[in-house]
Design an enzyme around this catalytic site. Sequence first.
Site: not given
Length: 519
Positions: A192, A80, A75-76
Site C-alpha cells: 500500500d 481501524m 492526530l487522526g
Amino acid sequence: MTRATRGVVSAAEFAQRVTLSGLLDPADIPPAADGATAARMLVEAGKLTAFQAEAILGERFEELRIGNYEVLDRLGAGGMGAVFKARHRRMKRVVALKVLSREGARSGTLAERFQREVETLARLAHPNIVMAYDADEAEAGPFLVMELVTGRDLASEVADRGPLPVEDAVDRILQASRGLEYAHAQGIVHRDIKPGNILRDTEGLVKVADLGLARLNEPANPAANLSLTQAGTVVGTAEYMPPEQAVDSGEVDHRADVYSLGCTLFFLLTGRAPYQAASIMSMFLKHRDEPVPSVRALRPAVPAELDAVFQRMAAKAPADRYQSMTEVAAALERVRANLSPANVGTGEWSAMPPASAVPPGKTRVIDRNSPAGSSESTGEFALSPPSTATAAPASGVAGRTVVLAEPSRTQAGIIRRYLQQLGAANVHAAESGAEALALAKREGAAVVVSSMHLKDMTGAQLATALLADPSCAGVGFVLATSEADGQAPGAVPTSPRVVVMPKPFDAERLARSVAAVVR
C-alpha cells in the site's frame, strides 16, 4: 470521544476536574473567572494541551490516558481506530499511539490487520521506516506504540506546495526506496505504498509508514506466511496499485511496491496520480491496459532520464520493472547526480514562488498543535529573500516574528511560503482570532497577517481587538480581503498600524503591505 462540554464550568469545578485527571497539581491552576478561562490560560502556559483541556472541561477522563501514556492530542482516525500523540508517564518520551477501536477488535479482518502491523514493525529497524517501540492492550483497546514523526505525509506536502521541485521529488522517493529495500530483505512486501503512507520529518528524513496491509513472506516456511487475503481478494489503494495486485493481492511480490513507488514519484512531480478514472474498476483497467503516461507530457522540464526511471518502475509486467529496490535506488542516484541547476526548484507547477537553497532552519514554522512555546525547524520552506530585481522594497518581515491567522490550509500554505521567502524568522499559524491574539502577545509578533473570515470572528474584529490590547502596542496588522468578503470598508479600524491588502496578492504586495505597518 466527541461528546460536547455542557454548560458553563466554574473555576472551582474545573479545579476539581483537573485534580481528578491527575495531570496537574492544584497549585498549578491559575485564578480565573471561570473554568474555560482557566483552561485557556493553562494551554497558553504550556501546562495542558488543547486536547487535554477540552477533555477535562467535558469530564472525559478516559480520553486522557491509554495504558502508561498520557494522551496529548488526537492526530487522526480511520476505519481501524485512531492515532494519538502521547507521552509516557515515567520516561516522558513522546510517541504516536495507534489504537484499534472496540469495533475493530471485534472484526476478525481488522484485528488481523492490526496484529500484522504489530508483527511487521517488530521485525524492522531502519531510519526510513517508522519504528515501533511496544504493543499492549488497555481499556481503550489494543494499541501499538510508534515513533512520532514530526512532519507530514507527501500527499499533504503536495497539497500545500503543489508538485515538488525535481530534486526534492527524487530525494523523497530515493529515501523511501531504501526503507523498502530493507523491508523486502526481511521478506516484507508493503502493498500500500502511496503519498499518504510516506512521511517526511522536519529534518528532511523520509519514513515509510502504515504496514497494516504488508505481506510477510517466508519462503523456507510457507505455512508461516501471513496474509490478510484469500485467493482473489484485493487490498491496497487503486490509484497506486499494480495490475497484478488488482487480480490477487495475496500473490504479489516486492515488485508491486516498485510499481506503487513509481506512481508516487509521478504524483510528486505532477500533482496527480498516473491514471484518472470515475470508478475503482475503471482505475484497475487503466492500470492494466492504458500506456504508461509520460511525466514530461505534463511537465516538460523533468529530465528525460527521470521520466525513463518512472516508466520502468510503472511497467505493466513485473518482469519489465526494476527487479529490486536496490536497482531503483541506483537509478535514482544516477538521476540525482546528473541534475542541473535548471531542474532544481523550478516551481513551474506550483502556485508559490520557486524555492532557493538556503541553510536549513532559516525559518521556523510553529505547529499550532504542538505544546505551547515549542517550535519545529524546517528547511522545507526555508527560502532566501527574493532578488532585488523582483522583490518589494525592504519589508518589515525580515528577521521578524509573524502571526498568520488563516483557517484555510491551502491559503495558509501560500501566505506562509511568501512570508518565509521574505525572510520571516518565525511564522506562527492560527485558525481563530483568539488564538492569533494570544500568539501575538506571547511570541512578541511584529505583525499579524489575517484573512477576513476566521473561525470565531472576522479579521476586522481581530484588528479592533489587537488595537485595543495594550500588550499588542506596536504590532502591525495586515488584513487580506476581497470584494467577495462583503465587508463594509468602515468596519475595518482606521489606524497607521492597519492596512487592507486586496486579494489576490503576491509576495511583493505582501511585502509592501507589511512595510506600511511595521516600523
